[in-house]
Design a protein around this motif. Structure first.
Motif, mmCIF file in Angstrom:
data_model
loop_
_atom_site.group_PDB
_atom_site.id
_atom_site.type_symbol
_atom_site.label_atom_id
_atom_site.label_comp_id
_atom_site.label_asym_id
_atom_site.label_seq_id
_atom_site.Cartn_x
_atom_site.Cartn_y
_atom_site.Cartn_z
ATOM 1 N N GLU A 116 0.884 -1.088 -0.051
ATOM 2 C CA GLU A 116 0.066 -0.121 -0.029
ATOM 3 C C GLU A 116 0.961 1.206 0.040
ATOM 4 O O GLU A 116 0.590 2.169 0.649
ATOM 5 C CB GLU A 116 -1.014 -0.006 1.218
ATOM 6 C CG GLU A 116 -2.241 -0.963 1.023
ATOM 7 C CD GLU A 116 -3.238 -0.561 0.128
ATOM 8 O OE1 GLU A 116 -3.508 0.607 0.199
ATOM 9 O OE2 GLU A 116 -3.564 -1.479 -0.806
ATOM 10 N N ALA A 117 1.965 1.168 -0.573
ATOM 11 C CA ALA A 117 2.881 2.196 -0.743
ATOM 12 C C ALA A 117 2.884 3.029 -2.018
ATOM 13 O O ALA A 117 3.227 4.312 -2.325
ATOM 14 C CB ALA A 117 4.287 1.937 -0.254
ATOM 15 N N HIS A 118 2.675 2.275 -3.164
ATOM 16 C CA HIS A 118 2.660 2.896 -4.566
ATOM 17 C C HIS A 118 1.792 4.109 -4.828
ATOM 18 O O HIS A 118 2.500 4.946 -5.457
ATOM 19 C CB HIS A 118 2.139 1.568 -5.503
ATOM 20 C CG HIS A 118 2.125 2.083 -7.043
ATOM 21 N ND1 HIS A 118 3.451 2.123 -7.785
ATOM 22 C CD2 HIS A 118 1.249 2.634 -7.954
ATOM 23 C CE1 HIS A 118 3.099 2.811 -8.776
ATOM 24 N NE2 HIS A 118 1.610 2.820 -9.021
ATOM 25 N N ASP A 119 0.641 4.054 -4.385
ATOM 26 C CA ASP A 119 -0.137 5.446 -4.572
ATOM 27 C C ASP A 119 0.216 6.506 -4.103
ATOM 28 O O ASP A 119 0.477 7.571 -4.487
ATOM 29 C CB ASP A 119 -1.557 4.918 -4.024
ATOM 30 C CG ASP A 119 -2.269 4.173 -5.070
ATOM 31 O OD1 ASP A 119 -1.762 3.724 -6.096
ATOM 32 O OD2 ASP A 119 -3.221 3.493 -4.765
ATOM 33 N N PHE A 120 0.883 6.615 -2.569
ATOM 34 C CA PHE A 120 1.297 7.935 -2.032
ATOM 35 C C PHE A 120 2.756 7.979 -2.693
ATOM 36 O O PHE A 120 2.896 9.329 -2.835
ATOM 37 C CB PHE A 120 1.306 7.431 -0.612
ATOM 38 C CG PHE A 120 2.440 7.041 0.169
ATOM 39 C CD1 PHE A 120 3.766 7.449 0.164
ATOM 40 C CD2 PHE A 120 2.236 5.657 0.715
ATOM 41 C CE1 PHE A 120 4.702 6.977 0.821
ATOM 42 C CE2 PHE A 120 3.346 4.972 1.259
ATOM 43 C CZ PHE A 120 4.509 5.656 1.357
ATOM 44 N N THR B 244 3.735 7.488 -5.843
ATOM 45 C CA THR B 244 3.519 8.267 -6.881
ATOM 46 C C THR B 244 2.652 9.528 -6.964
ATOM 47 O O THR B 244 2.665 10.281 -7.875
ATOM 48 C CB THR B 244 2.665 7.319 -7.957
ATOM 49 O OG1 THR B 244 1.529 6.637 -7.425
ATOM 50 C CG2 THR B 244 3.801 6.181 -8.464
ATOM 51 N N SER B 245 2.095 9.735 -5.766
ATOM 52 C CA SER B 245 1.549 11.172 -5.670
ATOM 53 C C SER B 245 2.430 12.298 -5.456
ATOM 54 O O SER B 245 2.214 13.414 -5.542
ATOM 55 C CB SER B 245 0.535 11.168 -4.476
ATOM 56 O OG SER B 245 1.088 11.026 -3.236
ATOM 57 N N TYR C 278 9.061 7.657 -7.720
ATOM 58 C CA TYR C 278 10.163 6.785 -7.038
ATOM 59 C C TYR C 278 11.460 7.634 -6.769
ATOM 60 O O TYR C 278 12.276 6.867 -6.016
ATOM 61 C CB TYR C 278 10.154 5.595 -7.695
ATOM 62 C CG TYR C 278 8.902 4.462 -7.318
ATOM 63 C CD1 TYR C 278 9.169 3.471 -6.475
ATOM 64 C CD2 TYR C 278 7.800 4.552 -7.941
ATOM 65 C CE1 TYR C 278 8.017 2.619 -6.315
ATOM 66 C CE2 TYR C 278 6.742 3.776 -7.681
ATOM 67 C CZ TYR C 278 6.867 2.646 -6.700
ATOM 68 O OH TYR C 278 5.926 1.854 -6.504
ATOM 69 N N ASP C 279 11.309 8.340 -7.578
ATOM 70 C CA ASP C 279 12.873 9.398 -7.249
ATOM 71 C C ASP C 279 12.587 10.279 -6.092
ATOM 72 O O ASP C 279 13.763 11.146 -6.159
ATOM 73 C CB ASP C 279 13.139 9.967 -8.641
ATOM 74 C CG ASP C 279 13.479 8.785 -9.671
ATOM 75 O OD1 ASP C 279 13.889 7.764 -9.221
ATOM 76 O OD2 ASP C 279 13.077 9.227 -10.844
#
Ligand code: GTP
Length: 243
Positions: A123-127, A129-130, A135-136
């Protein structure tokens, strides 16, 4: 083989001092089948972290036998044993660097797809990419400060990118809200069906849907079973439920 991810504790006792120390674990016996989720609950100091730390051989049992995939771990090379096991510690350790670097720390050969898949399960991808840099995004003093719960989710993604057979979550979702925690568990169930999970928790809601729950008190197992069984039979569990 068929036993991938099984864990057996057979009459395990442990003390931190080599001789004459107060036992922190006393005659602990339980088995965990491959792919099962096992909750571990009990008051502070009851021995939960000590118990799970024996599995990757961070410490060795004073007596008794621990088997992983049917093999006595006391005869196994710790480095090889630890390739199968990912531990998410109580205290999240992130370093100055990008989110990507933090997730694949120790696993630099992971592909972008594997990293994003791990982050989605945690559950980390969405925040992630916000943030404009995704990811950088730089973490640390000169970068972004994630919340406690966000850091914990990055830490879980770091464990999952290793594709372990056994995942140990040592009270590492305490800062994650109940709904997000439920989503992480649901994602693990869906995408990592063969993963054996040990979840140490303070909250009953974190473990109540586990295949079995180990209730610890003063180094002993005082309850072992599913939520409904323990509600009917285990005083310590009922007390935690009511607290
Ligand atoms: P919480 O993490 O507070 O919920 O406790 P826990 O249930 O995980 O218990 P834990 O296994 O951390 O501790 C069990 C007992 O071992 C306690 O009496 C601790 O004080 C003791 N203990 C934990 N770590 C160490 C250690 O590194 N050295 C020594 N000597 N004792 C320790």
């Amino acid at each position: 083989g068929e036993q991938r991810g099984s864990i057996d504790f057979d009459n395990v006792s442990f003390s931190y001092e080599a001789a004459g120390g107060d036992p922190v674990l006393r005659n602990v016996t339980f088995s965990c089948l491959p792919g099962q989720t096992v909750g571990i609950i009990g008051s502070t100091g009851s021995g939960k972290s000590s118990l799970v730390n024996l599995i990757p051989r961070f410490y060795d049992a004073s007596s008794g036998t621990i088997r992983v995939n049917g093999k006595d771990i006391s005869g196994m090379n710790p480095r090889i044993l630890r390739e199968k096991i990912a531990v998410v510690p109580q205290k999240t350790v992130l370093f100055t660097g990008t989110v990507l670097e933090n997730i694949c720390f120790g696993n630099e050969q992971a592909t972008r797809e594997e990293i994003e898949h791990a982050a989605k399960m945690a559950e980390a991808h969405d925040f992630i990419t916000s943030f404009p840099e995704g990811y950088d995004t730089l973490l640390g003093q000169k970068g972004v400060n994630f919340s406690g719960g966000q850091k914990q989710r990055v830490s879980i993604a770091r464990a999952l990118v290793r594709k372990p057979e056994i995942l140990i979550l040592d009270d590492c979702t305490s800062a994650v809200d109940v709904a997000t925690e439920a989503n992480i568990k649901e994602a693990l169930r869906t995408y990592a069906q063969h993963l054996t999970c040990l979840i140490i928790a303070q909250r009953i809601t974190s473990v109540m849907d586990a295949d079995q729950i180990v209730v610890m008190d003063q180094g002993r197992i005082v309850g072992l079973g599913k939520h409904e069984e323990l509600m009917g039979s285990c005083k310590v569990y009922q007390e935690i439920f009511q607290s």
